[in-house]
Design an enzyme around this catalytic site. Structure first.
Site, PDB file in Angstrom:
ATOM      1  N   HIS A   8      57.191   5.102  52.393  1.00 23.41           N
ATOM      2  CA  HIS A   8      57.226   3.761  52.978  1.00 23.41           C
ATOM      3  C   HIS A   8      57.825   2.765  51.986  1.00 23.41           C
ATOM      4  O   HIS A   8      57.812   1.563  52.228  1.00 23.41           O
ATOM      5  CB  HIS A   8      55.806   3.324  53.371  1.00 23.41           C
ATOM      6  CG  HIS A   8      55.243   4.138  54.499  1.00 23.41           C
ATOM      7  ND1 HIS A   8      54.625   5.343  54.300  1.00 23.41           N
ATOM      8  CD2 HIS A   8      55.230   3.920  55.838  1.00 23.41           C
ATOM      9  CE1 HIS A   8      54.246   5.842  55.463  1.00 23.41           C
ATOM     10  NE2 HIS A   8      54.603   4.996  56.418  1.00 23.41           N
ATOM     11  N   ASN A   9      58.327   3.272  50.862  1.00 28.29           N
ATOM     12  CA  ASN A   9      58.866   2.403  49.812  1.00 28.29           C
ATOM     13  C   ASN A   9      60.394   2.306  49.995  1.00 28.29           C
ATOM     14  O   ASN A   9      61.102   3.319  49.884  1.00 28.29           O
ATOM     15  CB  ASN A   9      58.493   3.022  48.458  1.00 28.29           C
ATOM     16  CG  ASN A   9      59.009   2.220  47.289  1.00 28.29           C
ATOM     17  OD1 ASN A   9      60.122   1.745  47.300  1.00 28.29           O
ATOM     18  ND2 ASN A   9      58.184   2.109  46.263  1.00 28.29           N
ATOM     19  N   GLY A  11      62.725   1.036  48.194  1.00 28.21           N
ATOM     20  CA  GLY A  11      63.495   1.410  47.003  1.00 28.21           C
ATOM     21  C   GLY A  11      63.660   2.913  46.910  1.00 28.21           C
ATOM     22  O   GLY A  11      64.738   3.424  46.584  1.00 28.21           O
ATOM     23  N   ASP A  65      55.774  11.391  44.592  1.00 26.83           N
ATOM     24  CA  ASP A  65      54.731  10.524  44.063  1.00 26.83           C
ATOM     25  C   ASP A  65      55.118  10.253  42.624  1.00 26.83           C
ATOM     26  O   ASP A  65      55.448  11.174  41.872  1.00 26.83           O
ATOM     27  CB  ASP A  65      53.339  11.149  44.151  1.00 26.83           C
ATOM     28  CG  ASP A  65      52.272  10.062  44.001  1.00 26.83           C
ATOM     29  OD1 ASP A  65      52.197   9.186  44.886  1.00 26.83           O
ATOM     30  OD2 ASP A  65      51.546  10.059  42.988  1.00 26.83           O
ATOM     31  N   GLY A 145      60.448  -1.845  41.899  1.00 23.94           N
ATOM     32  CA  GLY A 145      59.222  -1.580  41.140  1.00 23.94           C
ATOM     33  C   GLY A 145      59.304  -2.068  39.695  1.00 23.94           C
ATOM     34  O   GLY A 145      59.636  -3.220  39.427  1.00 23.94           O
ATOM     35  N   TYR A 146      59.023  -1.139  38.774  1.00 23.25           N
ATOM     36  CA  TYR A 146      58.949  -1.496  37.356  1.00 23.25           C
ATOM     37  C   TYR A 146      60.312  -1.403  36.643  1.00 23.25           C
ATOM     38  O   TYR A 146      60.376  -1.474  35.416  1.00 23.25           O
ATOM     39  CB  TYR A 146      57.954  -0.565  36.653  1.00 23.25           C
ATOM     40  CG  TYR A 146      56.534  -0.674  37.171  1.00 23.25           C
ATOM     41  CD1 TYR A 146      55.675  -1.661  36.698  1.00 23.25           C
ATOM     42  CD2 TYR A 146      56.046   0.200  38.141  1.00 23.25           C
ATOM     43  CE1 TYR A 146      54.367  -1.764  37.167  1.00 23.25           C
ATOM     44  CE2 TYR A 146      54.741   0.108  38.620  1.00 23.25           C
ATOM     45  CZ  TYR A 146      53.911  -0.874  38.130  1.00 23.25           C
ATOM     46  OH  TYR A 146      52.631  -0.982  38.605  1.00 23.25           O
ATOM     47  N   ARG A 171      63.245  10.447  38.715  1.00 23.22           N
ATOM     48  CA  ARG A 171      63.537  10.936  40.074  1.00 23.22           C
ATOM     49  C   ARG A 171      64.836  11.740  40.077  1.00 23.22           C
ATOM     50  O   ARG A 171      64.949  12.753  40.768  1.00 23.22           O
ATOM     51  CB  ARG A 171      63.615   9.733  41.041  1.00 23.22           C
ATOM     52  CG  ARG A 171      63.650  10.140  42.509  1.00 23.22           C
ATOM     53  CD  ARG A 171      63.307   8.982  43.434  1.00 23.22           C
ATOM     54  NE  ARG A 171      61.941   8.533  43.242  1.00 23.22           N
ATOM     55  CZ  ARG A 171      61.616   7.403  42.598  1.00 23.22           C
ATOM     56  NH1 ARG A 171      62.535   6.583  42.135  1.00 23.22           N
ATOM     57  NH2 ARG A 171      60.345   7.083  42.431  1.00 23.22           N
TER      58      ARG A 171
END
Ligand code: ITT
Length: 190
Positions: A8-9, A11, A65, A145-146, A171
């Site tokens: 659901h992200n 990015g 994850d 995100g970060y 990733r």
């Protein structure tokens, strides 16, 4: 080959497509429920998401994850990276917790555990890590995100192009391993 991407992200959706489409995979998204991520490792949570999406759609499903592990915070936020602080405050929270901490103690790494579950119950797991430091302030607009607080070779992921990030990211490494394993898996089926 059609795979549903179980995230659901937004990015991650962009990065999943960038990595899976060159493998010849047709990537589809679906309205998926959000299963409870109650695993104790990145790998367990990746499986929970992929398994749930595979059961809901009947398609092979790929999930990731991932998270940021900060040495000075004993590996936090880790598997809780998406729930570490309120949305919009997560980067700032990390920066605040590291206020005054010198460069040599700002080590951190990203982890990505990728899991693909097939309708017959088969699964493929892969994992990638990348090491760097936490910046002293947020820099760069790319990524998500970060990314804007994670530094490698003097630049944050937020300051890198997509290609630069993918070539070194957790990733990128996890999907490279996944590609190799998928090829072997399909050979066995052929
Ligand atoms: P899904 O579970 O739906 O995939 P999520 O955002 O909840 O989305 P995770 O549970 O895996 O995903 O949480 C990972 C968090 O770690 C994510 O929200 C980001 O804040 C961060 N993260 C992971 N990979 C990242 C990357 O490449 N760059 C920056 N931040 C990343």
């Amino acid at each position: 080959m059609k795979f549903v991407i179980a995230t659901h992200n937004k990015g991650k959706v962009v990065e999943f497509k960038r990595m899976l489409e060159p493998m010849g995979i047709e990537v589809v998204t679906a309205e998926l429920s959000e299963p409870e991520e109650n695993g104790t490792t990145f790998g367990e949570n990746a499986f929970i998401k992929a398994d749930s999406a595979c059961k809901e759609t009947g398609l092979p499903a790929v999930a990731d994850d991932s998270g940021l592990c900060v040495d000075y915070l004993d590996g936090a936020p880790g598997i809780y990276s998406a729930r570490f602080a309120e949305p919009g405050k997560r980067r700032l929270t990390v920066l605040e917790k590291l206020k005054g901490v010198p460069e040599e103690q700002r080590g951190a790494h990203f982890v990505s555990a990728v899991c693909c579950v097939f309708p017959n119950g088969d699964r493929i797991d892969a994992e990638g890590k990348c090491y760097g430091t936490i910046a002293f302030e947020s820099r760069g607009e790319n990524g998500f995100g970060y990314d804007s607080i994670f530094v490698q070779d003097g630049r944050t992921f937020g300051e890198m192009t997509d290609e630069e990030k993918d070539a070194r990211s957790h990733r990128g490494k996890a999907f490279a391993e996944f590609e190799e394993k998928l090829r072997e898996y399909l050979k066995g089926k052929g």
